[in-house]
Design an enzyme around this catalytic site. Structure first.
Site, PDB file in Angstrom:
ATOM      1  N   GLY A  32       0.699  -1.242  -0.152  1.00 44.74           N
ATOM      2  CA  GLY A  32       0.167   0.037   0.019  1.00 44.74           C
ATOM      3  C   GLY A  32       0.732   1.377  -0.060  1.00 44.74           C
ATOM      4  O   GLY A  32       1.991   1.454  -0.042  1.00 44.74           O
ATOM      5  N   CYS A  33       0.022   2.357   0.363  1.00 48.22           N
ATOM      6  CA  CYS A  33       0.826   3.629  -0.187  1.00 48.22           C
ATOM      7  C   CYS A  33       1.517   3.940   1.342  1.00 48.22           C
ATOM      8  O   CYS A  33       1.469   3.416   2.404  1.00 48.22           O
ATOM      9  CB  CYS A  33      -0.366   4.849   0.041  1.00 48.22           C
ATOM     10  SG  CYS A  33      -1.355   4.833   1.392  1.00 48.22           S
ATOM     11  N   ALA A  34       2.605   5.033   1.171  1.00 46.67           N
ATOM     12  CA  ALA A  34       3.354   5.484   2.183  1.00 46.67           C
ATOM     13  C   ALA A  34       4.087   4.276   2.720  1.00 46.67           C
ATOM     14  O   ALA A  34       3.766   3.964   3.714  1.00 46.67           O
ATOM     15  CB  ALA A  34       2.626   6.029   3.304  1.00 46.67           C
ATOM     16  N   VAL A  35       4.927   3.749   1.965  1.00 47.52           N
ATOM     17  CA  VAL A  35       5.457   2.473   2.101  1.00 47.52           C
ATOM     18  C   VAL A  35       6.135   2.428   3.564  1.00 47.52           C
ATOM     19  O   VAL A  35       6.677   3.160   4.244  1.00 47.52           O
ATOM     20  CB  VAL A  35       6.575   2.229   1.273  1.00 47.52           C
ATOM     21  CG1 VAL A  35       7.383   0.859   1.812  1.00 47.52           C
ATOM     22  CG2 VAL A  35       6.152   1.933  -0.198  1.00 47.52           C
TER      23      VAL A  35
END
Length: 289
Positions: free
Chosen positions: A112-115
């Site tokens: 997902g986003c913002a690893v």
């Protein structure tokens, strides 16, 4: 004990700024964009990780991250949390020495986003976990969804952000936002720990996808019900079923889908009384982060 309600502050000048650009017609346009800044988290003298965050509630984020990664136990005594805004560092201090080396040796990149990074065995702590069978009324889902959609938030100002709310019945206790859904959940975990908030009768509401790590964090926090406006991953569903978490996704307007923990649901809502969701309240990015 009286606990102050925690809500987003979309007017905080540290969290967003206005950027000038042009629109599809080449006309000048002012747009609010969310700020990102690093936060380096220490456990005593050990540097653990640097996370990208919007910068609010750094103490809650640092503590919640360490709790949700299993680097701190509920029994560990926290002696202080120091935040240096200039250095962008948060240090969580404990009474005793903690051993984090094993966790640091094994890192798994999260989806997902913002690893993000999950340390150690992602499934650690789930074996034998039993979540409380607290009933949850479907009527509360619609009430909470309406409240959250109508609460002033950074999302409504800037987009590009996720929100997570801790709820008890029809009451929102804490609502956190961040560029990554993991950060928002960690802030909730840190706030709960510092305020001694029990988890057995709580519901966690998030705008992000119901992935494996979201299910794991919610379960390890002891919260029996997780709701999202977004969808599921297969592993997230598998783990939820393993631990008996009530997992509800695609909660929009009159609709929702429950793929785990249906035994807690009390279907008491007359759907004819639920209004359709206003288009301007729909979170466009919810399926993508």
């Amino acid at each position: 004990m009286t606990i102050d309600l925690i809500l987003p502050d979309p007017k905080d000048p540290r969290l967003s700024r206005v950027v000038e650009g042009v629109d599809e017609n080449g006309q000048g346009k002012s747009t609010s964009v969310i700020e990102e800044r690093p936060l380096t988290i220490y456990l005593n003298s050990q540097e653990i990780v640097t996370a990208m965050t919007i910068g609010d509630h750094p103490e809650y984020l640092a503590l919640g991250f360490l709790l949700n990664q299993g680097m701190l136990k509920e029994s560990d005594r926290i002696t202080g949390i120091d935040f240096d805004e200039e250095l962008e560092v948060a240090v969580v201090r404990t009474a005793g020495v903690t051993d984090v080396e094993d966790k640091l040796e094994k890192k798994t990149r999260t989806s997902g986003c913002a690893v993000g990074t999950v340390f150690g065995d992602m499934m650690a702590g789930l074996e034998g976990l039993s979540l409380p069978d607290t009933p949850v009324h479907t009527s509360t889902f619609y009430d909470l969804s309406y409240q959250i959609n109508h609460t002033p938030s950074l999302y409504m100002e800037t987009g590009a952000i996720h929100g997570t709310a801790l709820c008890q019945g029809r009451q929102i206790l804490a609502y956190m936002e961040d560029v990554g859904r993991h950060n928002a959940v960690d802030k909730i975990a840190g706030w709960m720990h510092l305020n001694g908030i029990p988890a057995a009768d709580k519901v966690l509401y998030t705008t992000g996808r119901l992935t494996s790590e979201m299910v794991i964090k919610t379960s390890l926090m002891g919260i029996p019900t997780l709701i999202s406006r977004s969808g599921f991953t297969a592993w997230g569903v598998d783990i939820a079923r393993q631990v008996g978490l009530t997992l509800i996704g695609r909660m929009r307007g009159k609709k929702f889908t429950c793929l785990s923990g249906q035994h807690r649901l009390v279907f008491d809502q007359d759907l004819s009384q639920v209004p359709d969701e206003d288009k301007k309240m729909r979170r466009k990015g919810a399926e993508h982060g």
